[in-house]
Design a protein around this motif. Structure first.
Motif, PDB file in Angstrom:
ATOM      1  N   MET A 172      45.988 -30.811 -33.799  1.00  0.00           N
ATOM      2  CA  MET A 172      45.276 -31.433 -32.768  1.00  0.00           C
ATOM      3  C   MET A 172      43.787 -31.002 -32.906  1.00  0.00           C
ATOM      4  SD  MET A 172      45.476 -30.513 -28.653  1.00  0.00           S
ATOM      5  CE  MET A 172      47.106 -30.979 -28.555  1.00  0.00           C
ATOM      6  N   SER A 173      42.907 -31.971 -32.756  1.00  0.00           N
ATOM      7  CA  SER A 173      41.293 -31.797 -33.047  1.00  0.00           C
ATOM      8  C   SER A 173      40.928 -31.687 -31.506  1.00  0.00           C
ATOM      9  CB  SER A 173      40.685 -32.990 -33.676  1.00  0.00           C
ATOM     10  OG  SER A 173      40.882 -34.128 -33.196  1.00  0.00           O
ATOM     11  N   LEU A 174      39.806 -30.945 -31.669  1.00  0.00           N
ATOM     12  CA  LEU A 174      38.953 -30.767 -30.676  1.00  0.00           C
ATOM     13  C   LEU A 174      38.038 -32.298 -29.927  1.00  0.00           C
ATOM     14  CD1 LEU A 174      37.464 -27.408 -30.716  1.00  0.00           C
ATOM     15  CD2 LEU A 174      38.858 -28.164 -28.987  1.00  0.00           C
ATOM     16  N   PRO A 175      38.313 -32.633 -28.863  1.00  0.00           N
ATOM     17  CA  PRO A 175      37.556 -34.004 -28.296  1.00  0.00           C
ATOM     18  C   PRO A 175      36.056 -33.395 -28.215  1.00  0.00           C
ATOM     19  CG  PRO A 175      38.702 -32.944 -26.757  1.00  0.00           C
ATOM     20  CD  PRO A 175      39.093 -32.288 -27.722  1.00  0.00           C
ATOM     21  N   ALA A 176      35.033 -34.061 -27.877  1.00  0.00           N
ATOM     22  CA  ALA A 176      33.748 -33.791 -27.653  1.00  0.00           C
ATOM     23  C   ALA A 176      33.658 -32.904 -26.411  1.00  0.00           C
ATOM     24  CB  ALA A 176      32.768 -35.019 -27.511  1.00  0.00           C
ATOM     25  N   LEU A 177      33.577 -31.543 -26.671  1.00  0.00           N
ATOM     26  CA  LEU A 177      33.590 -30.545 -25.815  1.00  0.00           C
ATOM     27  C   LEU A 177      32.490 -29.709 -25.969  1.00  0.00           C
ATOM     28  CD1 LEU A 177      37.341 -29.355 -25.062  1.00  0.00           C
ATOM     29  CD2 LEU A 177      35.846 -30.708 -23.363  1.00  0.00           C
ATOM     30  N   ALA A 178      31.732 -29.305 -24.908  1.00  0.00           N
ATOM     31  CA  ALA A 178      30.752 -28.184 -25.023  1.00  0.00           C
ATOM     32  C   ALA A 178      31.261 -27.114 -25.727  1.00  0.00           C
ATOM     33  CB  ALA A 178      30.183 -27.984 -23.712  1.00  0.00           C
ATOM     34  N   PRO A 179      30.283 -26.307 -26.487  1.00  0.00           N
ATOM     35  CA  PRO A 179      30.851 -25.065 -27.024  1.00  0.00           C
ATOM     36  C   PRO A 179      31.559 -23.894 -25.937  1.00  0.00           C
ATOM     37  CG  PRO A 179      28.482 -25.542 -27.570  1.00  0.00           C
ATOM     38  CD  PRO A 179      28.884 -26.425 -26.556  1.00  0.00           C
ATOM     39  N   ALA A 180      31.245 -24.120 -24.811  1.00  0.00           N
ATOM     40  CA  ALA A 180      31.656 -23.255 -23.731  1.00  0.00           C
ATOM     41  C   ALA A 180      32.029 -24.365 -22.495  1.00  0.00           C
ATOM     42  CB  ALA A 180      30.912 -22.415 -22.978  1.00  0.00           C
ATOM     43  N   ARG A 234      34.659 -22.818 -28.053  1.00  0.00           N
ATOM     44  CA  ARG A 234      35.164 -23.462 -29.120  1.00  0.00           C
ATOM     45  C   ARG A 234      34.696 -22.122 -30.241  1.00  0.00           C
ATOM     46  NH1 ARG A 234      31.940 -28.493 -28.932  1.00  0.00           N
ATOM     47  NH2 ARG A 234      30.925 -27.322 -30.723  1.00  0.00           N
ATOM     48  N   THR A 235      35.892 -21.811 -30.973  1.00  0.00           N
ATOM     49  CA  THR A 235      35.780 -20.756 -31.980  1.00  0.00           C
ATOM     50  C   THR A 235      34.847 -20.992 -33.015  1.00  0.00           C
ATOM     51  OG1 THR A 235      38.116 -20.308 -31.652  1.00  0.00           O
ATOM     52  CG2 THR A 235      37.148 -19.071 -33.638  1.00  0.00           C
ATOM     53  N   GLY A 236      33.742 -20.225 -33.213  1.00  0.00           N
ATOM     54  CA  GLY A 236      32.754 -20.308 -34.143  1.00  0.00           C
ATOM     55  C   GLY A 236      31.654 -21.137 -33.937  1.00  0.00           C
ATOM     56  N   SER A 237      31.533 -21.746 -32.716  1.00  0.00           N
ATOM     57  CA  SER A 237      30.569 -22.449 -32.280  1.00  0.00           C
ATOM     58  C   SER A 237      29.184 -21.875 -31.685  1.00  0.00           C
ATOM     59  CB  SER A 237      31.060 -23.466 -31.059  1.00  0.00           C
ATOM     60  OG  SER A 237      31.436 -22.811 -30.113  1.00  0.00           O
ATOM     61  N   ILE A 238      29.480 -20.567 -31.396  1.00  0.00           N
ATOM     62  CA  ILE A 238      28.360 -19.783 -30.656  1.00  0.00           C
ATOM     63  C   ILE A 238      28.286 -18.361 -31.333  1.00  0.00           C
ATOM     64  CG2 ILE A 238      29.753 -19.333 -28.665  1.00  0.00           C
ATOM     65  CD1 ILE A 238      26.975 -19.318 -27.163  1.00  0.00           C
ATOM     66  N   ASP A 239      27.036 -17.648 -31.228  1.00  0.00           N
ATOM     67  CA  ASP A 239      27.240 -16.417 -31.729  1.00  0.00           C
ATOM     68  C   ASP A 239      28.125 -15.619 -30.610  1.00  0.00           C
ATOM     69  OD1 ASP A 239      26.610 -13.780 -31.766  1.00  0.00           O
ATOM     70  OD2 ASP A 239      24.244 -14.074 -31.668  1.00  0.00           O
ATOM     71  N   PRO A 240      29.033 -14.744 -31.058  1.00  0.00           N
ATOM     72  CA  PRO A 240      29.996 -13.946 -30.381  1.00  0.00           C
ATOM     73  C   PRO A 240      29.215 -12.911 -29.275  1.00  0.00           C
ATOM     74  CG  PRO A 240      30.733 -13.723 -32.679  1.00  0.00           C
ATOM     75  CD  PRO A 240      29.174 -14.409 -32.703  1.00  0.00           C
ATOM     76  N   ALA A 241      27.926 -12.506 -29.468  1.00  0.00           N
ATOM     77  CA  ALA A 241      27.288 -11.908 -28.565  1.00  0.00           C
ATOM     78  C   ALA A 241      26.850 -12.958 -27.247  1.00  0.00           C
ATOM     79  CB  ALA A 241      26.068 -11.308 -28.983  1.00  0.00           C
ATOM     80  N   LEU A 242      26.741 -14.000 -27.355  1.00  0.00           N
ATOM     81  CA  LEU A 242      26.194 -14.945 -26.390  1.00  0.00           C
ATOM     82  C   LEU A 242      27.370 -15.691 -25.897  1.00  0.00           C
ATOM     83  CD1 LEU A 242      23.238 -16.373 -27.963  1.00  0.00           C
ATOM     84  CD2 LEU A 242      23.177 -14.649 -26.264  1.00  0.00           C
ATOM     85  N   ALA A 243      28.715 -15.527 -26.217  1.00  0.00           N
ATOM     86  CA  ALA A 243      29.812 -16.189 -25.717  1.00  0.00           C
ATOM     87  C   ALA A 243      30.219 -15.798 -24.194  1.00  0.00           C
ATOM     88  CB  ALA A 243      31.152 -15.752 -26.708  1.00  0.00           C
ATOM     89  N   PRO A 244      30.049 -14.579 -23.990  1.00  0.00           N
ATOM     90  CA  PRO A 244      30.231 -14.251 -22.442  1.00  0.00           C
ATOM     91  C   PRO A 244      29.403 -14.904 -21.513  1.00  0.00           C
ATOM     92  CG  PRO A 244      30.566 -12.028 -23.710  1.00  0.00           C
ATOM     93  CD  PRO A 244      29.963 -13.247 -24.694  1.00  0.00           C
ATOM     94  N   LEU A 245      27.936 -15.141 -21.944  1.00  0.00           N
ATOM     95  CA  LEU A 245      26.905 -15.728 -21.225  1.00  0.00           C
ATOM     96  C   LEU A 245      27.221 -17.143 -21.057  1.00  0.00           C
ATOM     97  CD1 LEU A 245      24.350 -15.564 -19.516  1.00  0.00           C
ATOM     98  CD2 LEU A 245      23.291 -15.802 -21.685  1.00  0.00           C
ATOM     99  N   ALA A 246      27.761 -17.702 -22.440  1.00  0.00           N
ATOM    100  CA  ALA A 246      27.994 -19.173 -22.452  1.00  0.00           C
ATOM    101  C   ALA A 246      29.259 -19.659 -21.521  1.00  0.00           C
ATOM    102  CB  ALA A 246      28.295 -19.576 -23.662  1.00  0.00           C
ATOM    103  N   ALA A 247      29.927 -18.720 -21.296  1.00  0.00           N
ATOM    104  CA  ALA A 247      31.403 -18.920 -20.450  1.00  0.00           C
ATOM    105  C   ALA A 247      31.049 -18.869 -19.114  1.00  0.00           C
ATOM    106  CB  ALA A 247      32.449 -17.828 -21.056  1.00  0.00           C
ATOM    107  N   ALA A 248      30.103 -17.869 -18.796  1.00  0.00           N
ATOM    108  CA  ALA A 248      29.815 -17.754 -17.445  1.00  0.00           C
ATOM    109  C   ALA A 248      28.766 -18.810 -17.162  1.00  0.00           C
ATOM    110  CB  ALA A 248      29.027 -16.603 -17.504  1.00  0.00           C
ATOM    111  N   THR A 249      27.934 -19.278 -17.875  1.00  0.00           N
ATOM    112  CA  THR A 249      27.282 -20.585 -17.559  1.00  0.00           C
ATOM    113  C   THR A 249      28.157 -21.719 -17.107  1.00  0.00           C
ATOM    114  OG1 THR A 249      25.473 -19.701 -18.608  1.00  0.00           O
ATOM    115  CG2 THR A 249      25.294 -21.887 -18.230  1.00  0.00           C
TER     116      THR A 249
END
Length: 192
Positions: free
Chosen positions: A1-9, A44-59
């Motif tokens: 299954m491929s990812l549709p056009a979703l934001a990185p978070a 999305r795995t690998g779409s964002i710096d892991p250090a910023l992933a929590p902030l992206a998810a919170a946003t």
């Protein structure tokens, strides 16, 4: 299954709006194409710096989420300390999202929340917020009883050595936080 056009978070609701069923989202999670960072929020795995992933998810859940304190100092290269978790601020009164590991939630006064709040591009189609170096230094002095005075003084020393840093700009930000202003003035006088 491929990812549709979703934001990185993205949230589970955003995935549904993009045409994915809940079981498909769990399939993507199982195959490692996405990671869960909190309750019903994914990156999305690998779409964002892991250090910023929590902030992206919170946003994705709370658009006002802003990187602050030691995490913001690290972002601005004003400290060598590695925080145990990501420091994320929300306006006081907003509920902190559930299920986040290694996130320290901070509640800041809504009347001063936007002072020194800047946005940056973290990935394609992803803008995140961080407090400016000046605001972060002010917050470290304001919250020295929690963060440690040495963190605030070290950040101030590094910031002063930078080309383009302006004590007047720091004092303009500090003027909005009357309790911190005298300590910052005193520290600037000692360092300059």
């Amino acid at each position: 299954m491929s990812l549709p056009a979703l934001a990185p978070a993205f949230t589970l609701d955003a995935a549904r709006a993009a045409g994915l069923r809940k079981d498909q989202v769990y399939g993507l999670l199982h195959t490692g194409q996405i990671e869960r960072l909190g309750h019903a929020v994914y990156v999305r795995t690998g779409s964002i710096d892991p250090a910023l992933a929590p902030l992206a998810a919170a946003t994705a859940l709370r658009p006002a989420a802003t990187l602050c304190l030691t995490s913001a100092l690290l972002h601005h290269d004003l400290t060598d300390q590695i925080p145990f978790g990501t420091d994320i601020a929300l306006p006081r009164g907003q509920r902190h999202p559930a299920g986040f590991e290694h996130v320290t939630w901070r509640s800041f006064d809504p009347s001063t929340f936007d002072i020194g709040r800047d946005e940056f591009t973290a990935a394609e189609d992803l803008r995140l917020a961080v407090y400016s170096p000046e605001r972060t230094i002010v917050d470290c002095f304001r919250l020295a009883h929690q963060e440690g005075a040495d963190v605030a003084y070290t950040a101030l020393r590094r910031w002063i050595r930078r080309r383009g840093s302006s004590p007047a700009a720091l004092l303009r930000v500090a003027a909005s936080f009357p309790k911190a202003l005298p300590r910052i003035r005193q520290a600037l006088e000692a360092l300059l």
